[in-house]
Design an enzyme around this catalytic site. Structure first.
Site, mmCIF file in Angstrom:
data_model
loop_
_atom_site.group_PDB
_atom_site.id
_atom_site.type_symbol
_atom_site.label_atom_id
_atom_site.label_comp_id
_atom_site.label_asym_id
_atom_site.label_seq_id
_atom_site.Cartn_x
_atom_site.Cartn_y
_atom_site.Cartn_z
ATOM 1 N N LYS A 1 0.603 -1.070 0.000
ATOM 2 C CA LYS A 1 0.016 -0.161 -0.108
ATOM 3 C C LYS A 1 0.978 1.189 0.077
ATOM 4 O O LYS A 1 0.755 2.197 -0.763
ATOM 5 C CB LYS A 1 -0.977 0.188 1.197
ATOM 6 N N GLU B 1 12.129 -8.615 6.143
ATOM 7 C CA GLU B 1 10.774 -8.291 5.108
ATOM 8 C C GLU B 1 11.339 -8.507 3.514
ATOM 9 O O GLU B 1 12.009 -7.628 2.868
ATOM 10 C CB GLU B 1 10.769 -6.522 5.188
ATOM 11 N N TYR C 1 -0.896 -15.592 1.276
ATOM 12 C CA TYR C 1 -0.815 -15.901 2.687
ATOM 13 C C TYR C 1 -1.175 -17.248 3.214
ATOM 14 O O TYR C 1 -1.967 -17.936 2.436
ATOM 15 C CB TYR C 1 -1.868 -14.949 3.566
ATOM 16 N N PHE D 1 15.729 7.765 5.721
ATOM 17 C CA PHE D 1 15.720 8.726 4.483
ATOM 18 C C PHE D 1 14.621 9.784 4.974
ATOM 19 O O PHE D 1 13.747 9.701 5.845
ATOM 20 C CB PHE D 1 14.776 7.634 3.450
HETATM 21 P P1 ADP Z 1 1.959 -7.427 4.960
HETATM 22 O O1 ADP Z 1 2.061 -6.244 5.860
HETATM 23 O O2 ADP Z 1 0.988 -8.656 5.266
HETATM 24 O O3 ADP Z 1 3.533 -7.974 4.820
HETATM 25 P P2 ADP Z 1 2.251 -6.429 2.301
HETATM 26 O O4 ADP Z 1 1.563 -5.222 1.652
HETATM 27 O O5 ADP Z 1 3.974 -6.260 2.549
HETATM 28 O O6 ADP Z 1 1.339 -6.940 3.481
HETATM 29 O O7 ADP Z 1 2.148 -7.554 1.213
HETATM 30 C C1 ADP Z 1 2.774 -8.723 1.353
HETATM 31 C C2 ADP Z 1 1.937 -9.864 0.828
HETATM 32 O O8 ADP Z 1 1.682 -9.646 -0.611
HETATM 33 C C3 ADP Z 1 2.699 -11.232 0.845
HETATM 34 O O9 ADP Z 1 2.505 -11.732 2.140
HETATM 35 C C4 ADP Z 1 2.115 -11.657 -0.323
HETATM 36 O O10 ADP Z 1 0.868 -12.628 0.104
HETATM 37 C C5 ADP Z 1 1.652 -10.899 -1.447
HETATM 38 N N1 ADP Z 1 2.610 -10.536 -2.184
HETATM 39 C C6 ADP Z 1 2.151 -10.488 -3.708
HETATM 40 N N2 ADP Z 1 3.541 -10.386 -4.267
HETATM 41 C C7 ADP Z 1 4.634 -10.206 -3.609
HETATM 42 C C8 ADP Z 1 5.873 -10.154 -3.826
HETATM 43 N N3 ADP Z 1 6.373 -10.063 -5.073
HETATM 44 N N4 ADP Z 1 6.626 -10.010 -2.845
HETATM 45 C C9 ADP Z 1 6.216 -10.285 -1.656
HETATM 46 N N5 ADP Z 1 4.916 -10.614 -1.340
HETATM 47 C C10 ADP Z 1 4.017 -10.443 -2.360
HETATM 48 N N1 RBF Z 2 13.405 0.571 5.521
HETATM 49 C C1 RBF Z 2 14.360 1.383 6.252
HETATM 50 O O1 RBF Z 2 13.661 2.184 7.262
HETATM 51 N N2 RBF Z 2 15.474 1.717 5.753
HETATM 52 C C2 RBF Z 2 15.955 1.122 4.431
HETATM 53 O O2 RBF Z 2 17.054 1.155 4.262
HETATM 54 C C3 RBF Z 2 15.290 -0.022 4.039
HETATM 55 N N3 RBF Z 2 15.699 -0.916 3.068
HETATM 56 C C4 RBF Z 2 14.867 -1.662 2.598
HETATM 57 C C5 RBF Z 2 15.270 -2.321 1.460
HETATM 58 C C6 RBF Z 2 14.453 -3.415 0.961
HETATM 59 C C7 RBF Z 2 15.026 -4.216 -0.186
HETATM 60 C C8 RBF Z 2 13.209 -3.788 1.462
HETATM 61 C C9 RBF Z 2 12.412 -4.875 0.851
HETATM 62 C C10 RBF Z 2 12.535 -3.047 2.488
HETATM 63 C C11 RBF Z 2 13.588 -2.089 2.994
HETATM 64 N N4 RBF Z 2 12.906 -1.267 4.050
HETATM 65 C C12 RBF Z 2 13.806 -0.212 4.557
HETATM 66 C C13 RBF Z 2 11.787 -1.668 4.733
HETATM 67 C C14 RBF Z 2 10.645 -1.099 4.360
HETATM 68 O O3 RBF Z 2 10.704 -0.049 5.507
HETATM 69 C C15 RBF Z 2 9.627 -2.336 4.871
HETATM 70 O O4 RBF Z 2 9.634 -3.126 3.848
HETATM 71 C C16 RBF Z 2 8.547 -1.894 5.344
HETATM 72 O O5 RBF Z 2 8.593 -1.262 6.520
HETATM 73 C C17 RBF Z 2 7.262 -2.759 5.061
HETATM 74 O O6 RBF Z 2 6.907 -3.084 6.315
HETATM 75 MG MG MG Z 3 5.069 -7.083 4.307
#
Ligand code: ADP
Ligand code: RBF
Ligand code: MG
Length: 338
Positions: free
Chosen positions: A204, A262, A274, A292
């Site tokens: 989102k 993550e 899920y 950032f």
């Molecule tokens: P959450 O807070 O549950 O982690 P996210 O917005 O991060 O929600 O979405 C993660 C979910 O989206 C995963 O649990 C999976 O079901 C789905 N999803 C779809 N495409 C991807 C992707 N490319 N990488 C990771 N999760 C993905």
């Molecule tokens: N969050 C940070 O606060 N600092 C980062 O440098 C940072 N790097 C990320 C790099 C990758 C490849 C991904 C997937 C996430 C990163 N995030 C980082 C985390 C991001 O904040 C996190 O995916 C969200 O908080 C989703 O819950």
């Molecule tokens: Mg997530």
């Protein structure tokens, strides 16, 4: 941590309200510990750094509050380490323990190097203070795995999340040139479990969904020093094997309460998954977590990490792990849920 055995035992006795003396406690635990030291794993990035310094003829010493005997046992279980560290100064070889400077001054003197030219790598607050008191530069890699512990290390010249963040050229040493496609090869870690709900902001807010695993899937890795951005392979049963890039830590931008893993799978899925079994093999390290000023900057950086992952994972040794059967092995029937 950083305390000598009897001082450390006294602290444990106080914390747990035990009815024994420090000496009694140490006698009882020593036997149990000795059994386990041989299973102790090296910290991520340690072997890489030590071999680099050694190959450039940079003298190294160990200055540890443990008794000499115990240090010896720990060292001899790591290949080459007795040779890498010709000077070992133990807590029982100096008058005052850390945070007094004695142990570091003794190590410098045995190396025949001026204290001001020494760089100390420390994991404990008392050790950071001792090294500063000895007039040395100190890199802290905290072994207290909580973000609240940071202030205790504030007198260090710098705090790194892991030894993988140590850049020798910053400290006047020859630089390391072992990145492959932008990532440092690491001893791979394996983790797996059912995909669960995360913080609900990956897709989102950032446009990069991250599939979360239950903490039990990686608790053994979280305790060690592994915050940062990593690349690897993701396996989803019945779907396939994909490239993956992930962050580990407290996400400074969001300042999470819990450390999180993550993984963003570098593939467009048309749906959520899920509950499905996700297997990860983490094979390379990219960078430390950063903060950032804007969300756009964070998103841009995450995409840059994605590009690094896509390119690096096509190269050896990273590419080999795509074939690892761990990624596609189904769970035994007794463990799968339906
Ligand atoms: P959450 O807070 O549950 O982690 P996210 O917005 O991060 O929600 O979405 C993660 C979910 O989206 C995963 O649990 C999976 O079901 C789905 N999803 C779809 N495409 C991807 C992707 N490319 N990488 C990771 N999760 C993905
Ligand atoms: N969050 C940070 O606060 N600092 C980062 O440098 C940072 N790097 C990320 C790099 C990758 C490849 C991904 C997937 C996430 C990163 N995030 C980082 C985390 C991001 O904040 C996190 O995916 C969200 O908080 C989703 O819950
Ligand atoms: Mg997530």
């Amino acid at each position: 941590m950083g305390k000598r055995p009897l001082e450390a035992a006294a602290a444990v006795i106080q914390d747990y309200g035990l009815a024994c003396t420090p000496l009694e406690l140490n006698l009882e635990v020593l036997e149990l510990l000795q059994e386990r030291w041989k299973n102790a794993r090296t910290l991520p990035g340690a072997v890489r750094l030590i071999k680099h310094f050694y190959s450039h003829g940079i003298p190294m010493a160990i200055a540890s509050s443990s008794p000499a005997r115990n240090i010896k046992i720990k060292l001899c279980h790591q290949e080459g380490w007795t040779e890498y560290f010709p000077v070992v100064v133990a807590g029982d070889m100096v008058e005052n323990g850390k945070p007094a400077p004695d142990i570091f001054l003794e190590a410098a003197s045995r190396l025949n190097v001026e204290p001001i030219k020494c760089l100390v790598i420390e994991d404990a607050p008392a050790g950071v203070l001792a090294a500063k008191a000895a007039g040395m530069q100190v890199v802290a890699v905290p072994s207290i795995p909580s973000k609240d512990a940071r202030p205790q290390y504030s007198s260090a010249d710098v705090i790194y999340s892991s030894l993988l963040d140590f850049q020798p050229e910053v400290w006047g040493f020859p630089s390391l040139n072992d990145r492959i496609g932008g990532a440092i090869p690491i001893e791979p870690w394996y983790m797996g479990g059912p995909v669960i709900k995360g913080f609900g902001r990956g897709s989102k807010l950032l446009g990069t969904p991250t599939a979360n695993l239950p903490t039990s899937a990686f608790s053994n890795h979280l305790a060690s020093h592994v915050c940062g951005i990593y690349i690897g392979w993701a396996g989803l049963a019945n779907r396939g094997v994909y490239k993956m890039v992930m962050s580990v830590g407290w996400n400074p931008y969001f300042d999470n309460k819990e450390k999180a893993v993550e993984p963003w799978i570098l593939h467009d899925f048309s749906e959520d998954f899920y509950g499905e079994e996700l297997r990860l093999i983490v094979v390379g390290y990219v960078r430390p977590e950063a903060n950032f000023t804007t969300l756009e900057d964070l998103v841009e950086r995450i995409h840059e990490d994605g590009r690094v992952a896509k390119a690096a994972l096509d190269m050896n040794p990273f590419s080999d792990y795509a074939e690892d059967s761990y990624l596609t092995t189904p769970l035994p029937v007794s463990m799968s849920s339906n």
